[in-house]
Design a protein around this motif. Structure first.
Motif, PDB file in Angstrom:
ATOM      1  N   CYS A 368       0.834  -1.204   0.000  1.00  0.00           N
ATOM      2  CA  CYS A 368       0.000   0.000   0.000  1.00  0.00           C
ATOM      3  C   CYS A 368       0.867   1.251   0.000  1.00  0.00           C
ATOM      4  N   GLU A 369       0.393   2.268  -0.714  1.00  0.00           N
ATOM      5  CA  GLU A 369       1.090   3.557  -0.777  1.00  0.00           C
ATOM      6  C   GLU A 369       0.086   4.682  -0.545  1.00  0.00           C
ATOM      7  N   GLN A 370       0.542   5.764   0.069  1.00  0.00           N
ATOM      8  CA  GLN A 370      -0.308   6.941   0.219  1.00  0.00           C
ATOM      9  C   GLN A 370       0.410   8.164  -0.326  1.00  0.00           C
ATOM     10  N   LYS A 371      -0.210   8.785  -1.315  1.00  0.00           N
ATOM     11  CA  LYS A 371       0.336   9.982  -1.952  1.00  0.00           C
ATOM     12  C   LYS A 371      -0.581  11.192  -1.760  1.00  0.00           C
ATOM     13  N   VAL A 372      -1.843  10.908  -1.424  1.00  0.00           N
ATOM     14  CA  VAL A 372      -2.840  11.963  -1.248  1.00  0.00           C
ATOM     15  C   VAL A 372      -3.543  11.757   0.085  1.00  0.00           C
ATOM     16  N   LEU A 373      -3.786  12.839   0.813  1.00  0.00           N
ATOM     17  CA  LEU A 373      -4.484  12.771   2.088  1.00  0.00           C
ATOM     18  C   LEU A 373      -5.859  12.132   1.896  1.00  0.00           C
ATOM     19  N   GLY A 374      -6.162  11.114   2.695  1.00  0.00           N
ATOM     20  CA  GLY A 374      -7.470  10.476   2.622  1.00  0.00           C
ATOM     21  C   GLY A 374      -7.608   9.429   1.540  1.00  0.00           C
ATOM     22  N   GLN A 375      -6.503   9.130   0.826  1.00  0.00           N
ATOM     23  CA  GLN A 375      -6.553   8.112  -0.221  1.00  0.00           C
ATOM     24  C   GLN A 375      -5.426   7.100  -0.026  1.00  0.00           C
ATOM     25  N   LEU A 376      -5.723   5.844  -0.334  1.00  0.00           N
ATOM     26  CA  LEU A 376      -4.743   4.774  -0.205  1.00  0.00           C
ATOM     27  C   LEU A 376      -4.708   3.960  -1.493  1.00  0.00           C
ATOM     28  N   ASP A 377      -3.530   3.821  -2.074  1.00  0.00           N
ATOM     29  CA  ASP A 377      -3.357   2.981  -3.262  1.00  0.00           C
ATOM     30  C   ASP A 377      -2.970   1.574  -2.803  1.00  0.00           C
ATOM     31  N   VAL A 378      -3.774   0.599  -3.187  1.00  0.00           N
ATOM     32  CA  VAL A 378      -3.583  -0.780  -2.739  1.00  0.00           C
ATOM     33  C   VAL A 378      -3.219  -1.661  -3.933  1.00  0.00           C
ATOM     34  N   TYR A 379      -2.003  -2.206  -3.922  1.00  0.00           N
ATOM     35  CA  TYR A 379      -1.525  -3.077  -5.000  1.00  0.00           C
ATOM     36  C   TYR A 379      -1.623  -4.525  -4.526  1.00  0.00           C
ATOM     37  N   ILE A 380      -2.261  -5.368  -5.353  1.00  0.00           N
ATOM     38  CA  ILE A 380      -2.544  -6.746  -4.952  1.00  0.00           C
ATOM     39  C   ILE A 380      -2.202  -7.715  -6.079  1.00  0.00           C
ATOM     40  N   GLU A 381      -1.603  -8.846  -5.707  1.00  0.00           N
ATOM     41  CA  GLU A 381      -1.300  -9.903  -6.686  1.00  0.00           C
ATOM     42  C   GLU A 381      -2.534 -10.798  -6.835  1.00  0.00           C
ATOM     43  N   HIS A 382      -3.561 -10.268  -7.464  1.00  0.00           N
ATOM     44  CA  HIS A 382      -4.810 -11.026  -7.623  1.00  0.00           C
ATOM     45  C   HIS A 382      -5.680 -10.297  -8.636  1.00  0.00           C
ATOM     46  N   ASP A 383      -6.480 -11.055  -9.355  1.00  0.00           N
ATOM     47  CA  ASP A 383      -7.436 -10.425 -10.264  1.00  0.00           C
ATOM     48  C   ASP A 383      -8.424  -9.589  -9.458  1.00  0.00           C
ATOM     49  N   MET A 384      -8.686  -8.367  -9.912  1.00  0.00           N
ATOM     50  CA  MET A 384      -9.545  -7.444  -9.181  1.00  0.00           C
ATOM     51  C   MET A 384     -11.003  -7.661  -9.583  1.00  0.00           C
ATOM     52  N   THR A 385     -11.595  -8.732  -9.047  1.00  0.00           N
ATOM     53  CA  THR A 385     -13.000  -9.035  -9.347  1.00  0.00           C
ATOM     54  C   THR A 385     -13.924  -8.154  -8.501  1.00  0.00           C
ATOM     55  N   LYS A 386     -15.177  -8.072  -8.917  1.00  0.00           N
ATOM     56  CA  LYS A 386     -16.163  -7.286  -8.162  1.00  0.00           C
ATOM     57  C   LYS A 386     -16.327  -7.847  -6.752  1.00  0.00           C
ATOM     58  N   LYS A 387     -16.275  -9.172  -6.635  1.00  0.00           N
ATOM     59  CA  LYS A 387     -16.425  -9.823  -5.339  1.00  0.00           C
ATOM     60  C   LYS A 387     -15.283  -9.437  -4.408  1.00  0.00           C
ATOM     61  N   LEU A 388     -14.034  -9.458  -4.935  1.00  0.00           N
ATOM     62  CA  LEU A 388     -12.872  -9.119  -4.115  1.00  0.00           C
ATOM     63  C   LEU A 388     -12.902  -7.651  -3.713  1.00  0.00           C
ATOM     64  N   VAL A 389     -13.284  -6.767  -4.641  1.00  0.00           N
ATOM     65  CA  VAL A 389     -13.363  -5.333  -4.333  1.00  0.00           C
ATOM     66  C   VAL A 389     -14.364  -5.084  -3.207  1.00  0.00           C
ATOM     67  N   LYS A 390     -15.499  -5.800  -3.246  1.00  0.00           N
ATOM     68  CA  LYS A 390     -16.503  -5.649  -2.204  1.00  0.00           C
ATOM     69  C   LYS A 390     -15.968  -6.100  -0.853  1.00  0.00           C
ATOM     70  N   ILE A 391     -15.240  -7.222  -0.850  1.00  0.00           N
ATOM     71  CA  ILE A 391     -14.648  -7.734   0.392  1.00  0.00           C
ATOM     72  C   ILE A 391     -13.644  -6.740   0.952  1.00  0.00           C
ATOM     73  N   LEU A 392     -12.788  -6.204   0.072  1.00  0.00           N
ATOM     74  CA  LEU A 392     -11.781  -5.228   0.488  1.00  0.00           C
ATOM     75  C   LEU A 392     -12.436  -3.962   1.041  1.00  0.00           C
ATOM     76  N   ASP A 393     -13.417  -3.458   0.324  1.00  0.00           N
ATOM     77  CA  ASP A 393     -14.110  -2.231   0.760  1.00  0.00           C
ATOM     78  C   ASP A 393     -14.745  -2.408   2.144  1.00  0.00           C
ATOM     79  N   ASN A 394     -15.407  -3.530   2.333  1.00  0.00           N
ATOM     80  CA  ASN A 394     -16.072  -3.784   3.613  1.00  0.00           C
ATOM     81  C   ASN A 394     -15.069  -3.870   4.762  1.00  0.00           C
ATOM     82  N   GLU A 395     -13.927  -4.508   4.499  1.00  0.00           N
ATOM     83  CA  GLU A 395     -12.930  -4.674   5.556  1.00  0.00           C
ATOM     84  C   GLU A 395     -12.231  -3.357   5.884  1.00  0.00           C
ATOM     85  N   PHE A 396     -11.894  -2.593   4.859  1.00  0.00           N
ATOM     86  CA  PHE A 396     -11.241  -1.306   5.100  1.00  0.00           C
ATOM     87  C   PHE A 396     -12.176  -0.338   5.835  1.00  0.00           C
TER      88      PHE A 396
END
Length: 428
Positions: A368-396
């Motif tokens: 993860c990297e942060q370049k802007v206040l209030g934003q986080l860039d998350v790099y993941i070794e995985h296909d970015m499916t809608k299901k995974l994005v939902k899981i990530l959003d809920n956990e964050f």
């Protein structure tokens, strides 16, 4: 046989006390809890007296705390009365902490480290300290029936200068070592071919993981290794799946620092045993505090190493009674900054991805990297499916309460080429 002879000649020249240190460590590796406690108290008393007599920094600390180790016994339980030392102090009070002006050491080694903080620290390491550190590593190797002169592969840094590569390769030859300088198909092919005659591999765990992935992708399997040792970086659980498939071994952890020496080494049963003959480990507010019992030229008493850790009272089936370091949970580092001046410790990322692994069975390699206040860039070794994005959003959202928005990026490797892997970097 020749490799062992070359190794032993090198030890005699560089570290004349190392064989004695190794024998002492082997003698106590199955010591009782009472014997280990007694040894720590004895070595701590010796260290305190030495520091009182030879380090102006520590003498002033002792006087301020009304401690005189020459006149009274100082025990491990008394350490809590002394202040905790940080890296900034090591740098600022460098000269007064050193004892080299007051004590005549026969041999000293110059050491320099920036660690994960980027702050440059230089110090002199006395020969006995260096020998105990190397002997501690060798004891760990012996638990896996590995000798330090056995053929081994090395994953440690990149240097594309031809002449420096030539020099490194020459010294590697003397210690029966080979290393990977790049991820090119040719370099990788040569390296993996050499692995077939190696006894063990060691180095940056993220580099080992990357090479294991490439080997698996190309259908290459190495089954002759006795040990893969990861050091200097956190070892993530998902690494093991790739290394076991490629090399037949999980990555064994060696935990330590240049200033503190070897702190823990993982045994064949999977438990990280503290190196209690050379270090006292405290956990204060989740942070690891280390006292190096062997260092004399540059003593570190109650040094905050900058990691969050967990200790365990669990008894190990291997029979060693050295305390167990359950986990290095994360690095004490930069905060993740949210909107409205809110901030969150970077350790939050550890819990986010641990929860995803436990609750959803998805182990993710991330950076993860942060370049802007209030934003986080998350790099993941995985296909970015809608299901995974939902899981990530809920956990964050559970941890950031909507104060940090996340941008997700799928990547083949979370490791930045040529650099130590860090799970979080702030550019703010």
């Amino acid at each position: 046989m020749l490799n062992e002879i070359i190794y032993r000649i090198g030890v005699m020249k560089r570290n004349p006390s190392m064989n004695a240190c190794y024998k002492e460590l082997k003698k106590t590796e199955f010591a009782s809890r009472e014997e280990l406690d007694k040894l720590q108290n004895e070595r701590l008393q010796e260290l305190m007296v030495f520091c009182y007599q030879n380090s102006s920094y520590y003498r002033n600390i002792f006087l301020a705390q009304k401690v005189n180790p020459i006149e009274s016994v100082f025990k491990v339980s008394d350490l809590r009365f002394l202040p905790i030392l940080d890296k900034k102090t090591l740098i600022k009070e460098n000269e007064s902490i050193h004892t080299i002006k007051n004590y005549n050491f026969k041999k000293l080694f110059f050491s320099e480290t920036s660690g994960s903080t980027g702050e440059a620290l230089t110090f002199y390491k006395d020969e006995r300290w260096d020998s105990y550190n190397r002997a501690s590593i060798n004891r760990g190797l012996s638990w896996f029936n590995v000798n330090p002169w056995d053929r081994n592969g090395y994953f440690w840094g990149f240097d594309f200068n031809f002449f420096k590569q030539f020099k490194i390769k020459f010294f590697d030859m003397l210690v029966n070592r080979f290393r990977l300088f790049s991820y090119s198909d040719k370099e990788l092919s040569v390296f993996l071919k050499k692995c077939r005659k190696a006894k063990y591999l060691e180095g940056y765990s993220s580099m080992i993981y990357e090479v294991a992935k490439l080997a698996n992708k190309n259908g290459i399997k190495i089954d002759n290794l006795s040990l893969i040792k990861g050091t200097s970086e956190k070892i993530y659980p998902y690494y093991h799946k790739e290394t076991i498939k490629a090399f037949g071994c999980k990555i064994v952890s060696e935990y330590g620092a240049a200033e503190s020496g070897i702190i823990a080494f993982e045994c064949p049963e999977g438990q990280m045993h503290l190196n209690e003959e050379t270090a006292i480990v405290e956990v204060v507010d989740g942070r690891v505090i280390v006292t190096n019992l062997i260092a004399r030229s540059f003593p570190t008493i109650r040094y905050d190493l900058g990691d969050f850790v967990e200790l365990s009272e669990e008894k190990c089936s291997c029979g060693r009674e050295h305390k167990v370091l359950k986990e290095v949970t994360g690095r004490v580092g930069s905060n993740i900054l949210g909107e409205n001046s809110t901030f969150y410790p970077s350790l939050t990322l550890y819990y986010v991805f641990k929860n995803i692994a436990l609750q959803h069975g998805i182990e993710l390699a991330y950076r993860c990297e942060q370049k802007v206040l209030g934003q986080l860039d998350v790099y993941i070794e995985h296909d970015m499916t809608k299901k995974l994005v939902k899981i990530l959003d809920n956990e964050f959202k559970k941890y950031f309460n909507g104060n940090v928005s996340c941008n997700y990026y799928s990547t083949q490797s979370v490791r930045v080429k040529g650099k130590k892997l860090k799970d979080f970097v702030s550019f703010i």
